[in-house]
Design an enzyme around this catalytic site. Structure first.
Site, PDB file in Angstrom:
ATOM      1  N   ASP A 297      45.823  48.791  29.139  1.00  9.63           N
ATOM      2  CA  ASP A 297      45.307  49.125  30.460  1.00  9.63           C
ATOM      3  C   ASP A 297      44.095  48.226  30.700  1.00  9.63           C
ATOM      4  O   ASP A 297      43.553  47.615  29.764  1.00  9.63           O
ATOM      5  CB  ASP A 297      44.946  50.609  30.558  1.00  9.63           C
ATOM      6  CG  ASP A 297      44.881  51.084  32.017  1.00  9.63           C
ATOM      7  OD1 ASP A 297      44.752  50.239  32.923  1.00  9.63           O
ATOM      8  OD2 ASP A 297      44.930  52.307  32.248  1.00  9.63           O
TER       9      ASP A 297
HETATM   10  C1  BGC Z   1      44.684  51.906  35.713  1.00 13.67           C
HETATM   11  C2  BGC Z   1      46.116  51.424  35.622  1.00 13.67           C
HETATM   12  C3  BGC Z   1      46.311  50.235  36.517  1.00 13.67           C
HETATM   13  C4  BGC Z   1      45.315  49.160  36.165  1.00 13.67           C
HETATM   14  C5  BGC Z   1      45.448  47.931  37.037  1.00 13.67           C
HETATM   15  C6  BGC Z   1      43.684  50.793  35.523  1.00 13.67           C
HETATM   16  O1  BGC Z   1      42.411  51.238  35.826  1.00 13.67           O
HETATM   17  O2  BGC Z   1      44.470  52.919  34.745  1.00 13.67           O
HETATM   18  O3  BGC Z   1      46.984  52.459  35.973  1.00 13.67           O
HETATM   19  O4  BGC Z   1      47.632  49.765  36.387  1.00 13.67           O
HETATM   20  O5  BGC Z   1      44.003  49.684  36.326  1.00 13.67           O
HETATM   21  O6  BGC Z   1      45.064  48.192  38.335  1.00 13.67           O
END
Ligand code: BGC
Length: 726
Positions: A297
């Site tokens: 993530d």
């Molecule tokens: C989120 C993800 C997301 C990623 C990219 C993160 O903060 O937890 O779900 O895909 O950001 O935007």
């Protein structure tokens, strides 16, 4: 470390500071310099001597092997981390989510013909600021349809728009089991049952991947809260991990063959997900045989050597740990070239499997991708996902009913989506007031609810009052409690006191407490229902659509009557969240503790009525598959759909929750019609996870089969005896 707090999406001081920093310094740069589109990959002749991996007749595995042999260490490492789209500077302190362009980006390698990887969010539509895309209802709404074909269509639409935007990796779906009803990302998920989430995950992933883009199952593992999400630890025993939290991911990997998995911010048993050998290697590779890649993530990578050795394939969105530090670690002998090759293979394999080397992707981030058919599908999902929770002779409304539409969510501020990375730039949002006005043949008035006396007056002068209330759920924050925020409970009470024919529409992403439940005539759970919000709710209110959705999670009666009511469980004490409820997640806990829910898992009403009868249970196959038959009848006066649900109760000695959902089917019936339903219980229905052998084991014994229409209404029961463990 500073970057972690920077990944907060919305709400709170950090996000405010970030917004300020963003607006002051980087917005002008981004606006002036939009993200570069992916570089076109070189297209050598198939099977040419220079690029033998371009030969489509070879297996993906062989093609990956040939390519890996040709890659330099730098080229390999380049595949293992993201870079900033548009070439913006990157340091720990200036992390900003690009508002223009892909949220994750790996440039093409022209020498070897490796296409760029272009990653975009997409829980309810293409995210990251994309224009001219469809805003779908939140995944929890789509899941409430209990209709796997609809969920497959949801994934197909999403995958199509992503692909047409040039996205070849779609960061969806979010499949974690909802453990804590206050979880800020409940709306992005499918609910509280591991089996159900698995069915929905398979349907959505299959849809996304059918359109060319690789899906990403997230957030792996135990991402069950937003409170302190960058450091929170989920303290959870092995059996619970296997039987509850791993289940949706197992389905995503083994049935939908998902190409990528996103490891989560949180720790599982004190080790960050993205460097957790048990989570990434034992579960994912050895047990589930996942052959795609694990990306972190955004900002969830915490080390170079540990992460690389323990199973992280790709750091997102930058190269803080997997750029130069990874190269140094290889040169210093801390990470072997064999390990690097494994990671590279994990990335390349889905790229070959999904044809990314073999087909052109004409779409660009600026392409227009929304179509009238997509708008119509968004409305259909909202209609199919709206759950009728209470109806005392008030719905459906006659066309000429004089209606007062009350509350900001119904009038000035429709609530069509949740907050955070799932945010979609809505092309439009139909407000409930506009939708109702368009559909009604009677008088429609409104009051935004800011003045209780004015709202009560509006209610008093109408035949029916429809009060729209909302929660502001978002990634980055759990809700502090389950109350409707602000004065909304008081608003409902004031309106209900003025007009007994009051209907409450809940525009929320998860359960709320309903202290006014006995004062109102109707309640609809509409979730965050996307761009067609007002049209969909009008269709339900006036009976053009017969509600057929069911709750995918339990609604509690009180704040204390939930499975995770102690601070030790949520948000945790000393940074550790204790999963002491173990297997008793969601309805399992209500059943195990004899606690009355307000509305049980699987519950939902219709404008018609149904009955179920004649349960028969076939003999188990040698592998312990069991077929269940029953009849379902529409006993009312209009066509409608019932969701038949089959639960299994283990023998007491197995130590399982009282009963667990193991099969379901949605059945459309004309008035008076009876249909036979056949459902298959998979062997997993009769297995438990043995923590001595670390294996799923079939337990011989007599199992109860319960069938009905929600987890608390299972009138049909039978038994099946599983003789031998296979
Ligand atoms: C989120 C993800 C997301 C990623 C990219 C993160 O903060 O937890 O779900 O895909 O950001 O935007």
């Amino acid at each position: 470390m500073q970057i972690q707090s920077s990944f907060r999406r919305s709400g709170g001081v950090t996000s405010f500071l970030f917004s300020a920093l963003f607006i002051a310094f980087l917005m002008p740069v981004l606006v002036a310099q939009p993200a570069a589109p992916p570089l076109p990959a070189a297209q050598p002749a198939p099977g040419s001597a220079a690029h033998p991996w371009a030969d489509k007749s070879l297996t993906p595995d062989r093609r990956a092997s040939l390519l890996i042999k040709a890659m330099t260490l730098d080229e390999k490492i380049a595949l293992l981390h993201g870079v900033t789209p548009g070439g913006l500077p990157r340091t720990n302190d200036d992390f900003i989510f690009p508002t223009v362009g892909y949220v994750g980006y790996i440039p093409a390698n022209r020498r070897l013909g490796i296409p760029a990887l272009t990653l975009a969010d997409g829980r309810a539509g293409v995210g990251n600021g994309a224009k001219d895309v469809t805003l779908l209802p939140s995944p929890i709404a789509a899941a409430s349809s209990w209709d796997v074909a609809l969920m497959n269509g949801f994934g197909t639409l999403l995958g199509k728009e992503e692909w047409d935007k040039g996205t070849n990796v779609t960061l969806s779906p979010s499949i974690d089991v909802v453990r804590v009803p206050q979880w800020g990302r409940t709306f992005e998920s499918y609910g509280e049952d591991p089996y159900f989430n698995g069915r929905m995950a398979v349907a959505e992933i299959t849809g996304i991947q059918s359109q060319g883009s690789i899906a990403d199952a997230n957030m792996y593992l135990t991402m069950n809260q937003e409170s302190s999400r960058f450091s929170a630890d989920s303290a959870v025993d092995e059996r619970t991990l296997e039987e509850i939290y791993l289940q949706p991911f197992e389905a995503a990997v083994t049935e939908a063959h998902v190409g990528t998995i996103m490891c989560a911010y949180v720790k599982t048993n004190n080790v960050y997900s993205c460097e957790n050998a048990q989570v990434l290697q034992d579960f994912l590779r050895k047990q589930l045989h996942f052959d795609g890649w694990v990306m972190s993530d955004w900002g969830a990578t915490h080390s170079t050597v540990d992460a690389a050795k323990n199973g992280l394939d790709q750091e997102m969105p930058y190269d803080l740990f997997f750029g130069a530090p990874l190269k140094q670690a290889v040169l210093a002998g801390q990470v072997s070239v064999a390990t690097i090759n494994d990671h590279v293979r994990n990335v390349l394999l889905p790229m070959f499997q999904h044809g990314l080397f073999d087909k052109a992707q004409p779409g660009k981030w600026t392409s227009n991708v929304r179509t009238p058919a997509h708008d119509a599908f968004s409305r259909k999902v909202a209609e199919e996902g709206t759950v009728l929770l209470k109806n005392v002779a008030v719905l459906p409304l006659a066309p000429k009913t004089a209606v007062a539409v009350i509350g900001a969510a119904g009038t000035t501020k429709p609530k069509a989506e949740g907050g955070g990375s799932s945010d979609v730039v809505a092309p439009y949002v139909i407000s409930p007031f506009d939708g109702i006005r368009k559909r009604s043949a009677g008088t429609v008035t409104s009051a935004d609810g800011s003045d209780l006396a004015a709202a009560a007056n509006a209610a008093r002068s109408a035949e029916v009052a429809v009060v729209f209330v909302r929660t502001e759920e978002t990634e980055g924050d759990d809700r502090p409690d389950l109350k409707l925020p602000g004065n909304q409970d008081a608003l409902i009470a004031a309106v209900a006191a003025a007009n007994p024919k009051t209907i409450v529409v809940l525009d929320t992403g998860g359960p709320v407490l309903m202290p006014w439940i006995d004062q109102v005539a109707g309640v609809l759970q509409a979730w965050y229902s996307g761009q067609e919000d007002g049209n969909a709710i009008a269709a339900i209110l006036f009976g053009d659509v017969n509600p057929a959705a069911r709750l995918p999670l339990t609604f509690p009666r009180t704040a204390q009557a939930i499975p995770t009511a102690t601070p030790e469980q949520w948000p945790g004490v000393g940074g550790h969240s204790q999963y002491t409820e173990k297997l008793n997640v969601g309805y399992r806990w209500y059943d195990a503790t004899n606690t009355d829910p307000l509305f049980p898992f699987g519950f939902g009403l219709s404008y018609t009525t149904f009955s179920v009868a004649n349960l028969t249970v076939g003999a188990p196959t040698p592998q312990a598959k069991v077929t269940v038959h029953l009849n379902v009848t529409n006993t009312g006066k209009r066509a409608g759909a019932e969701v038949v649900q089959v639960y299994v109760a283990h023998p007491a000695a197995n130590g399982e929750p009282p009963h667990q959902l193991r099969a379901f089917a949605k059945v459309l019936l004309n008035p008076g019609q009876t249909k036979p339903v056949s459902l298959t219980l998979e062997p997993r229905s009769f297995q438990t996870f043995d923590t001595t052998t670390h294996k799923w084991t079939l337990q011989p014994g007599t199992y109860q089969i319960l069938a009905g229409t929600n987890s608390r209404d299972l009138p049909l029961t039978s038994t099946v005896t599983i003789a031998t463990a296979k």
